[in-house]
Each structure stands twice: as C-alpha cells, then as structure tokens.
Motif scaffolding. Structure first.
Motif, PDB file in Angstrom:
ATOM      1  N   SER A 216      13.118  -3.884  12.770  1.00  0.00           N
ATOM      2  CA  SER A 216      12.930  -4.628  11.530  1.00  0.00           C
ATOM      3  C   SER A 216      11.448  -4.623  11.195  1.00  0.00           C
ATOM      4  CB  SER A 216      13.427  -6.068  11.680  1.00  0.00           C
ATOM      5  OG  SER A 216      14.814  -6.093  11.978  1.00  0.00           O
ATOM      6  N   TYR A 217      11.125  -4.436   9.936  1.00  0.00           N
ATOM      7  CA  TYR A 217       9.721  -4.420   9.546  1.00  0.00           C
ATOM      8  C   TYR A 217       9.526  -5.286   8.312  1.00  0.00           C
ATOM      9  CZ  TYR A 217      11.125  -0.968   5.987  1.00  0.00           C
ATOM     10  OH  TYR A 217      11.724  -0.325   4.932  1.00  0.00           O
ATOM     11  N   SER A 218       8.338  -5.851   8.168  1.00  0.00           N
ATOM     12  CA  SER A 218       8.071  -6.703   7.019  1.00  0.00           C
ATOM     13  C   SER A 218       6.574  -6.877   6.822  1.00  0.00           C
ATOM     14  CB  SER A 218       8.730  -8.080   7.199  1.00  0.00           C
ATOM     15  OG  SER A 218       8.225  -8.737   8.347  1.00  0.00           O
ATOM     16  N   GLY A 219       6.212  -7.416   5.671  1.00  0.00           N
ATOM     17  CA  GLY A 219       4.826  -7.691   5.349  1.00  0.00           C
ATOM     18  C   GLY A 219       4.754  -8.481   4.060  1.00  0.00           C
ATOM     19  N   SER A 220       3.743  -9.334   3.958  1.00  0.00           N
ATOM     20  CA  SER A 220       3.539 -10.122   2.751  1.00  0.00           C
ATOM     21  C   SER A 220       2.510  -9.442   1.863  1.00  0.00           C
ATOM     22  CB  SER A 220       3.073 -11.532   3.109  1.00  0.00           C
ATOM     23  OG  SER A 220       4.071 -12.223   3.839  1.00  0.00           O
ATOM     24  N   VAL A 221       2.793  -9.412   0.559  1.00  0.00           N
ATOM     25  CA  VAL A 221       1.944  -8.711  -0.408  1.00  0.00           C
ATOM     26  C   VAL A 221       1.536  -9.666  -1.531  1.00  0.00           C
ATOM     27  CG1 VAL A 221       1.804  -6.766  -2.011  1.00  0.00           C
ATOM     28  CG2 VAL A 221       3.144  -6.555   0.107  1.00  0.00           C
ATOM     29  N   PHE A 222       0.243  -9.655  -1.867  1.00  0.00           N
ATOM     30  CA  PHE A 222      -0.251 -10.467  -2.985  1.00  0.00           C
ATOM     31  C   PHE A 222      -1.060  -9.578  -3.924  1.00  0.00           C
ATOM     32  CE2 PHE A 222      -3.296 -13.130  -5.220  1.00  0.00           C
ATOM     33  CZ  PHE A 222      -2.515 -14.209  -5.619  1.00  0.00           C
ATOM     34  N   ILE A 223      -0.653  -9.553  -5.200  1.00  0.00           N
ATOM     35  CA  ILE A 223      -1.361  -8.793  -6.231  1.00  0.00           C
ATOM     36  C   ILE A 223      -1.967  -9.788  -7.220  1.00  0.00           C
ATOM     37  CG2 ILE A 223      -1.167  -7.052  -8.040  1.00  0.00           C
ATOM     38  CD1 ILE A 223       1.294  -5.945  -6.599  1.00  0.00           C
ATOM     39  N   PRO A 224      -3.287  -9.930  -7.245  1.00  0.00           N
ATOM     40  CA  PRO A 224      -3.902 -10.866  -8.189  1.00  0.00           C
ATOM     41  C   PRO A 224      -3.630 -10.457  -9.631  1.00  0.00           C
ATOM     42  CG  PRO A 224      -5.454 -10.194  -6.474  1.00  0.00           C
ATOM     43  CD  PRO A 224      -4.278  -9.276  -6.373  1.00  0.00           C
ATOM     44  N   GLY A 225      -3.589 -11.460 -10.523  1.00  0.00           N
ATOM     45  CA  GLY A 225      -3.390 -11.170 -11.932  1.00  0.00           C
ATOM     46  C   GLY A 225      -4.698 -10.829 -12.628  1.00  0.00           C
ATOM     47  N   ASN A 226      -4.598 -10.522 -13.916  1.00  0.00           N
ATOM     48  CA  ASN A 226      -5.768 -10.246 -14.765  1.00  0.00           C
ATOM     49  C   ASN A 226      -6.623  -9.086 -14.248  1.00  0.00           C
ATOM     50  OD1 ASN A 226      -5.117 -12.464 -16.494  1.00  0.00           O
ATOM     51  ND2 ASN A 226      -6.034 -13.842 -14.983  1.00  0.00           N
ATOM     52  N   GLN A 227      -5.951  -8.031 -13.782  1.00  0.00           N
ATOM     53  CA  GLN A 227      -6.667  -6.839 -13.349  1.00  0.00           C
ATOM     54  C   GLN A 227      -6.622  -5.777 -14.451  1.00  0.00           C
ATOM     55  OE1 GLN A 227      -6.574  -5.652  -9.133  1.00  0.00           O
ATOM     56  NE2 GLN A 227      -4.723  -6.903  -8.912  1.00  0.00           N
ATOM     57  N   PRO A 228      -7.622  -4.911 -14.513  1.00  0.00           N
ATOM     58  CA  PRO A 228      -7.653  -3.876 -15.556  1.00  0.00           C
ATOM     59  C   PRO A 228      -6.634  -2.768 -15.329  1.00  0.00           C
ATOM     60  CG  PRO A 228      -9.480  -3.590 -14.039  1.00  0.00           C
ATOM     61  CD  PRO A 228      -8.832  -4.892 -13.678  1.00  0.00           C
ATOM     62  N   THR A 229      -6.080  -2.718 -14.127  1.00  0.00           N
ATOM     63  CA  THR A 229      -5.075  -1.701 -13.818  1.00  0.00           C
ATOM     64  C   THR A 229      -3.868  -2.365 -13.171  1.00  0.00           C
ATOM     65  OG1 THR A 229      -6.064  -1.284 -11.643  1.00  0.00           O
ATOM     66  CG2 THR A 229      -6.808   0.117 -13.459  1.00  0.00           C
ATOM     67  N   SER A 230      -2.784  -1.615 -13.024  1.00  0.00           N
ATOM     68  CA  SER A 230      -1.566  -2.132 -12.390  1.00  0.00           C
ATOM     69  C   SER A 230      -1.139  -1.191 -11.268  1.00  0.00           C
ATOM     70  CB  SER A 230      -0.443  -2.275 -13.420  1.00  0.00           C
ATOM     71  OG  SER A 230      -0.127  -0.997 -13.976  1.00  0.00           O
ATOM     72  N   GLY A 231      -0.165  -1.646 -10.497  1.00  0.00           N
ATOM     73  CA  GLY A 231       0.314  -0.821  -9.400  1.00  0.00           C
ATOM     74  C   GLY A 231       1.246  -1.612  -8.509  1.00  0.00           C
ATOM     75  N   SER A 232       1.287  -1.246  -7.237  1.00  0.00           N
ATOM     76  CA  SER A 232       2.207  -1.906  -6.315  1.00  0.00           C
ATOM     77  C   SER A 232       1.646  -1.910  -4.891  1.00  0.00           C
ATOM     78  CB  SER A 232       3.576  -1.209  -6.326  1.00  0.00           C
ATOM     79  OG  SER A 232       3.443   0.159  -5.975  1.00  0.00           O
ATOM     80  N   GLY A 233       2.193  -2.821  -4.089  1.00  0.00           N
ATOM     81  CA  GLY A 233       1.886  -2.876  -2.669  1.00  0.00           C
ATOM     82  C   GLY A 233       3.086  -2.401  -1.881  1.00  0.00           C
ATOM     83  N   ILE A 234       2.846  -1.628  -0.827  1.00  0.00           N
ATOM     84  CA  ILE A 234       3.936  -0.960  -0.112  1.00  0.00           C
ATOM     85  C   ILE A 234       3.828  -1.202   1.394  1.00  0.00           C
ATOM     86  CG2 ILE A 234       5.049   1.269   0.339  1.00  0.00           C
ATOM     87  CD1 ILE A 234       3.565   2.282  -2.229  1.00  0.00           C
ATOM     88  N   VAL A 235       4.976  -1.496   2.009  1.00  0.00           N
ATOM     89  CA  VAL A 235       5.081  -1.539   3.470  1.00  0.00           C
ATOM     90  C   VAL A 235       5.939  -0.341   3.881  1.00  0.00           C
ATOM     91  CG1 VAL A 235       5.802  -2.853   5.489  1.00  0.00           C
ATOM     92  CG2 VAL A 235       4.963  -4.050   3.455  1.00  0.00           C
ATOM     93  N   LEU A 236       5.408   0.501   4.739  1.00  0.00           N
ATOM     94  CA  LEU A 236       6.117   1.728   5.115  1.00  0.00           C
ATOM     95  C   LEU A 236       6.056   1.959   6.621  1.00  0.00           C
ATOM     96  CD1 LEU A 236       6.198   5.141   3.376  1.00  0.00           C
ATOM     97  CD2 LEU A 236       5.388   5.063   5.730  1.00  0.00           C
ATOM     98  N   VAL A 237       7.182   2.360   7.200  1.00  0.00           N
ATOM     99  CA  VAL A 237       7.218   2.776   8.603  1.00  0.00           C
ATOM    100  C   VAL A 237       7.713   4.212   8.675  1.00  0.00           C
ATOM    101  CG1 VAL A 237       7.498   0.482   9.606  1.00  0.00           C
ATOM    102  CG2 VAL A 237       9.513   1.765   8.922  1.00  0.00           C
ATOM    103  N   SER A 238       7.069   5.012   9.507  1.00  0.00           N
ATOM    104  CA  SER A 238       7.444   6.417   9.674  1.00  0.00           C
ATOM    105  C   SER A 238       7.646   6.721  11.146  1.00  0.00           C
ATOM    106  CB  SER A 238       6.351   7.335   9.105  1.00  0.00           C
ATOM    107  OG  SER A 238       6.123   7.067   7.738  1.00  0.00           O
ATOM    108  N   PHE A 239       8.569   7.629  11.437  1.00  0.00           N
ATOM    109  CA  PHE A 239       8.902   7.984  12.816  1.00  0.00           C
ATOM    110  C   PHE A 239       8.501   9.425  13.095  1.00  0.00           C
ATOM    111  CE2 PHE A 239      11.760   4.675  11.378  1.00  0.00           C
ATOM    112  CZ  PHE A 239      11.748   3.774  12.433  1.00  0.00           C
ATOM    113  N   PHE A 240       7.953   9.654  14.301  1.00  0.00           N
ATOM    114  CA  PHE A 240       7.488  10.981  14.697  1.00  0.00           C
ATOM    115  C   PHE A 240       8.035  11.327  16.090  1.00  0.00           C
ATOM    116  CE2 PHE A 240       4.533   9.243  11.693  1.00  0.00           C
ATOM    117  CZ  PHE A 240       4.131  10.309  10.905  1.00  0.00           C
ATOM    118  N   ASN A 241       8.283  12.629  16.312  1.00  0.00           N
ATOM    119  CA  ASN A 241       8.761  13.058  17.623  1.00  0.00           C
ATOM    120  C   ASN A 241       7.626  13.509  18.529  1.00  0.00           C
ATOM    121  OD1 ASN A 241       8.051  15.608  16.705  1.00  0.00           O
ATOM    122  ND2 ASN A 241      10.164  16.343  16.479  1.00  0.00           N
TER     123      ASN A 241
END
Length: 223
Positions: free
Chosen positions: A95-120
């Motif tokens: 199970s994976y998780s994370g808290s994300v906060f994006i402040p308002g009133n920014q000149p640009t937009s986007g997103s916050g991402i939590v990602l897990v990757s598996f390697f052999n």
C-alpha cells in the motif's frame, strides 16, 4: 496432562499469524528536514526544500517537502523526491500513499503525483517491471492519495517518488508533499505457516483423542 494438551492446542492454533505491515520509508513525515530522501535541485528543472511552516497534520514541530517546478516546456513532469527500497517481497501487496498540497493563486497549474515503480534489479535504475500512481490537482487543501499494488515476480527494488507536473510552459509551480508511506511485510519478520481449515479440524480431533486416552488411563488406575 490436560492442561498441557490445552496449551498445546492454543499454541498450534496461535501459529496463524502473519507478518505485520510496516512503513519501509525513511523520514516519511519530513519531521525536521529532508534526510533519507534523494531530492532534485537544478536550474531549469526546479527546487526541493524543507518547509517548516506547512505540515499535513498541522504539527508545529514538523513540516513538509516543498517542490517548485521550473520546466520551460509545457506539460512536463519531474521527480523531485525519491527513495529506493531494496529488500522487497515479490508477490506481496504494498500500500502506498502521500499527502499533497497545491497552493492557490499561482501563475501556472499542474498536479502532484505519488508513484511507485518495481524493478528486477537492485538500485531502482534498471529492469523496470511495472508501476502504479495516484495524482491530484486540488488547490488550497491537503489531499491524501492512496493506492495498493502487488509486487511482480522477480522484484528486487521498489522506487517511491513524489513527482510534480506543470501544465503551462514557463513560470513556477509549487507543490508540497508529506506523510509518505510504502507499507509492506517487514523484512525482519518471519511469516509462520498457518493451518488450513481441514488441518485445524484434524489437529483438534487428534488432541481430543489424546485427551480421551489419557482420561481412560487415569480411570483404569483408580482402585
């Protein structure tokens, strides 16, 4: 003898235990700094710093990781914080998780991402197998992202990352991260084999039979 048989039964049935899930990440709440994490800080990419004034749990003694994306192109995504976990259990559920906060009133937009990757391969740099991610574009409030994924066969390392994506070209885009979790079986806990339903019935029958034999012998000894 009766007490021994009873304790034996309880001990055998008590074998049905599993390894407890634990958070395998170091410094997951960014208590006082970014120690334990590999962070990105470079011109034209962005910055990653400790923010002691913003905490997902409103804890004045803790903080979060502040990332500022400075990509020149539109629709770019970058890894700002990462950890590599090198003692995973293939086939286990993480199970994976994370808290994300994006402040308002920014000149640009986007997103916050939590990602897990598996390697052999060890080191989270070669032998990519699969990945799973969650993202948010919610502004002005902490958002908890959660996911669950099974480690593929052959997994030797798991890469946990916080990634920031910026929609427009130019300008800066800030995202804060906190409460990182990667929960899986503890590498130091040995999982004891459990009895199946039929195995439990068989064990109970054997113990009852042994108790009955013991009782008959005791009666036979009485004058």
């Amino acid at each position: 003898m009766g007490k021994i048989l009873g304790l034996t039964a309880l001990a055998c049935l008590g074998m049905a235990q599993h390894a407890a899930a634990v958070n395998v990440l170091a410094n997951p709440t960014f208590a006082t700094d970014l120690s334990g994490w590999t962070v990105a800080n470079s011109a034209g990419f962005g910055t990653t710093t400790f923010d002691g004034a913003l905490d997902a749990n409103s804890n004045p003694a803790s903080g979060s990781a502040e990332t500022v994306a400075q990509f020149t192109g539109a629709g770019e995504t970058g890894v700002f914080l990462q950890q590599c976990y090198e003692t995973p259990t293939p086939g286990a559920t993480y199970s994976y998780s994370g808290s994300v906060f994006i402040p308002g009133n920014q000149p640009t937009s986007g997103s916050g991402i939590v990602l897990v990757s598996f390697f052999n391969q060890p080191g989270c740099s070669a032998g990519f197998l699969s990945s799973s991610n969650q993202l948010t574009s919610t502004v002005g409030a902490w958002t908890l992202l959660t996911g669950s994924v099974v480690a593929p066969p052959g997994t030797q390392s798991i890469w946990f990352t916080f990634q920031t994506s910026k929609t427009q070209a130019g300008g800066n885009f800030q995202v804060n991260y906190d409460n990182a979790e990667l929960d899986g079986p503890s590498p130091t806990t040995v999982s004891v084999p459990t009895l199946s339903f039929h195995g439990t019935l068989l064990l109970a029958a054997l113990l009852c039979a042994a108790a009955a034999v013991y009782a008959r012998r005791r009666r036979a000894r009485r004058p």
